[in-house]
Design an enzyme around this catalytic site. Structure first.
Site, mmCIF file in Angstrom:
data_model
loop_
_atom_site.group_PDB
_atom_site.id
_atom_site.type_symbol
_atom_site.label_atom_id
_atom_site.label_comp_id
_atom_site.label_asym_id
_atom_site.label_seq_id
_atom_site.Cartn_x
_atom_site.Cartn_y
_atom_site.Cartn_z
ATOM 1 C CE LYS A 64 -4.327 -1.747 1.849
ATOM 2 N NZ LYS A 64 -5.054 -2.069 3.071
ATOM 3 C CD GLU A 124 -8.644 -0.706 -10.709
ATOM 4 O OE1 GLU A 124 -9.646 -0.547 -10.010
ATOM 5 O OE2 GLU A 124 -8.250 0.126 -11.542
ATOM 6 C CE LYS A 174 -2.214 -24.343 -0.060
ATOM 7 N NZ LYS A 174 -2.652 -23.647 -1.240
ATOM 8 C CB SER A 216 -5.688 -25.768 1.268
ATOM 9 O OG SER A 216 -6.982 -25.461 0.967
ATOM 10 C CG HIS A 272 2.388 -16.845 -9.417
ATOM 11 N ND1 HIS A 272 1.966 -18.141 -9.287
ATOM 12 C CD2 HIS A 272 1.303 -16.156 -9.826
ATOM 13 C CE1 HIS A 272 0.677 -18.231 -9.610
ATOM 14 N NE2 HIS A 272 0.256 -17.036 -9.945
ATOM 15 C CD GLU A 296 1.424 -18.204 -4.484
ATOM 16 O OE1 GLU A 296 1.806 -19.170 -5.135
ATOM 17 O OE2 GLU A 296 0.228 -18.016 -4.166
ATOM 18 C CB ALA A 329 -7.529 -16.775 -12.167
HETATM 19 P P1 0O2 Z 1 -4.787 -22.250 -4.083
HETATM 20 O O1 0O2 Z 1 -5.857 -23.003 -3.404
HETATM 21 O O2 0O2 Z 1 -5.288 -21.150 -4.960
HETATM 22 O O3 0O2 Z 1 -3.711 -21.773 -3.157
HETATM 23 P P2 0O2 Z 1 3.216 -25.022 -5.892
HETATM 24 O O4 0O2 Z 1 2.199 -26.154 -6.022
HETATM 25 O O5 0O2 Z 1 2.575 -23.722 -5.455
HETATM 26 O O6 0O2 Z 1 4.389 -25.392 -5.044
HETATM 27 P P3 0O2 Z 1 3.150 -24.453 -8.632
HETATM 28 O O7 0O2 Z 1 1.809 -25.077 -8.867
HETATM 29 O O8 0O2 Z 1 4.175 -24.634 -9.707
HETATM 30 O O9 0O2 Z 1 3.845 -24.899 -7.306
HETATM 31 O O10 0O2 Z 1 2.973 -22.949 -8.296
HETATM 32 P P4 0O2 Z 1 2.343 -21.879 -9.212
HETATM 33 O O11 0O2 Z 1 2.301 -22.304 -10.623
HETATM 34 O O12 0O2 Z 1 3.095 -20.630 -8.877
HETATM 35 O O13 0O2 Z 1 0.823 -21.824 -8.702
HETATM 36 C C1 0O2 Z 1 0.527 -21.464 -7.401
HETATM 37 C C2 0O2 Z 1 -0.878 -20.894 -7.304
HETATM 38 O O14 0O2 Z 1 -1.239 -20.166 -8.492
HETATM 39 C C3 0O2 Z 1 -1.974 -21.920 -7.186
HETATM 40 O O15 0O2 Z 1 -2.059 -22.289 -5.841
HETATM 41 C C4 0O2 Z 1 -3.202 -21.147 -7.666
HETATM 42 O O16 0O2 Z 1 -3.642 -20.220 -6.682
HETATM 43 C C5 0O2 Z 1 -2.619 -20.346 -8.809
HETATM 44 N N1 0O2 Z 1 -2.712 -21.104 -10.074
HETATM 45 C C6 0O2 Z 1 -1.712 -21.741 -10.700
HETATM 46 N N2 0O2 Z 1 -2.147 -22.312 -11.847
HETATM 47 C C7 0O2 Z 1 -3.456 -22.028 -11.939
HETATM 48 C C8 0O2 Z 1 -4.470 -22.332 -12.931
HETATM 49 O O17 0O2 Z 1 -4.244 -22.998 -13.936
HETATM 50 N N3 0O2 Z 1 -5.729 -21.849 -12.672
HETATM 51 C C9 0O2 Z 1 -6.024 -21.098 -11.561
HETATM 52 N N4 0O2 Z 1 -7.293 -20.669 -11.415
HETATM 53 N N5 0O2 Z 1 -5.086 -20.811 -10.628
HETATM 54 C C10 0O2 Z 1 -3.831 -21.263 -10.809
HETATM 55 P P5 0O2 Z 1 -2.712 -23.673 -5.415
HETATM 56 O O18 0O2 Z 1 -2.045 -24.133 -4.169
HETATM 57 O O19 0O2 Z 1 -2.715 -24.623 -6.575
HETATM 58 O O20 0O2 Z 1 -4.190 -23.306 -5.090
#
Ligand code: 0O2
Length: 222
Positions: free
Chosen positions: A16, A32, A39, A43, A114, A133, A145
């Site tokens: 902020k 925005e 978490k 989860s 990210h 994160e 998303a």
């Molecule tokens: P949640 O419930 O949203 O927290 P990691 O599993 O984090 O160690 P990864 O998957 O390579 O490794 O990490 P990445 O790609 O940085 O993704 C982390 C988070 O990004 C996900 O957390 C989701 O929040 C979001 N994300 C990644 N890919 C997608 C996608 O294809 N669709 C949507 N809607 N969100 C995505 P979590 O823990 O999977 O879920």
């Protein structure tokens, strides 16, 4: 979870402040809105199990990077990269990992930027570096998303072929829309900055704040 809740508060305040500074310097707010979340225990257990780790606090701290999550929603694509550099230039925030799913969207069509950072949190017993994160995306990327997440949840991750094809098509349309809107936004910001430059002799609050920001950065640099 106090450690992660405190890290989120710390990170949200810093973002902020960066956004307010950007507003003073450029007369325009790049953010925005901001969402934060811790978490859920369910989860956390699911993710540790998926990664093949036993559920215990050591694995939770060492193996998971997203217990504390902050999502920053920007208006335009260049805002995302501006926020990333501002975070990278923050002296005590340590960037551990960067993933640019805007330059290279995921196979699903998912676009977002990210960062995994560690942020120092001060407790009476000492300072702890806590992982957070950060997901940074436009409103359009966020819209996509969140719908895709709901669809995945409904179909327990096995989304019918037709729906995932349609989602990929929508993500391409969103990409085109974001780029066109970003171009319109850049033109508008340029005009705002020109207006600002023309009125630079008028001493107002923003001129005073700018002077303070630049003189305090000189003090830090010394
Ligand atoms: P949640 O419930 O949203 O927290 P990691 O599993 O984090 O160690 P990864 O998957 O390579 O490794 O990490 P990445 O790609 O940085 O993704 C982390 C988070 O990004 C996900 O957390 C989701 O929040 C979001 N994300 C990644 N890919 C997608 C996608 O294809 N669709 C949507 N809607 N969100 C995505 P979590 O823990 O999977 O879920």
């Amino acid at each position: 979870m106090l450690m992660y809740e405190s890290a989120l508060k710390e990170m949200e305040t810093r973002v902020k402040v960066l956004s307010d500074e950007f507003h003073v310097l450029h007369k325009y707010n790049p953010i925005e809105h901001i969402k934060t979340r811790i978490k859920s225990p369910e989860s956390i257990c699911k993710k540790l199990a998926k990664k093949g780790y036993e559920v215990n606090s050591k694995n939770l701290i060492e193996q998971l990077d997203d217990i504390a999550g902050i999502r920053i929603i920007c208006s335009f694509i260049p805002d995302i990269y501006n926020i990333v550099s501002m975070i990278e230039n923050s002296p005590d925030i340590n960037v551990l990992c960067k993933k640019d799913y805007i330059a290279s969207p995921k196979e699903s069509g998912y676009s977002s930027y990210h960062l995994i950072v560690s942020v120092p949190v001060n407790f009476s017993s000492g300072t702890v570096d806590v992982k957070v994160e950060i997901q940074i995306r436009t409103m359009a990327m966020d819209f996509w998303a969140s719908l895709e997440h709901k669809i995945k949840y409904k179909y327990s991750s096995v989304v019918p072929e037709g729906i995932s094809t349609e989602l990929k098509e929508c993500s391409k349309m969103i990409n085109v829309l974001d780029r066109r809107m970003s171009l319109l936004g850049s033109n508008l910001i340029e005009e705002l900055e020109q207006d600002l430059a023309q009125n630079k002799d008028i001493i107002d609050n923003s001129t005073i704040e700018k002077t303070l920001i630049s003189s305090s950065s000189c003090m830090i640099m010394k």
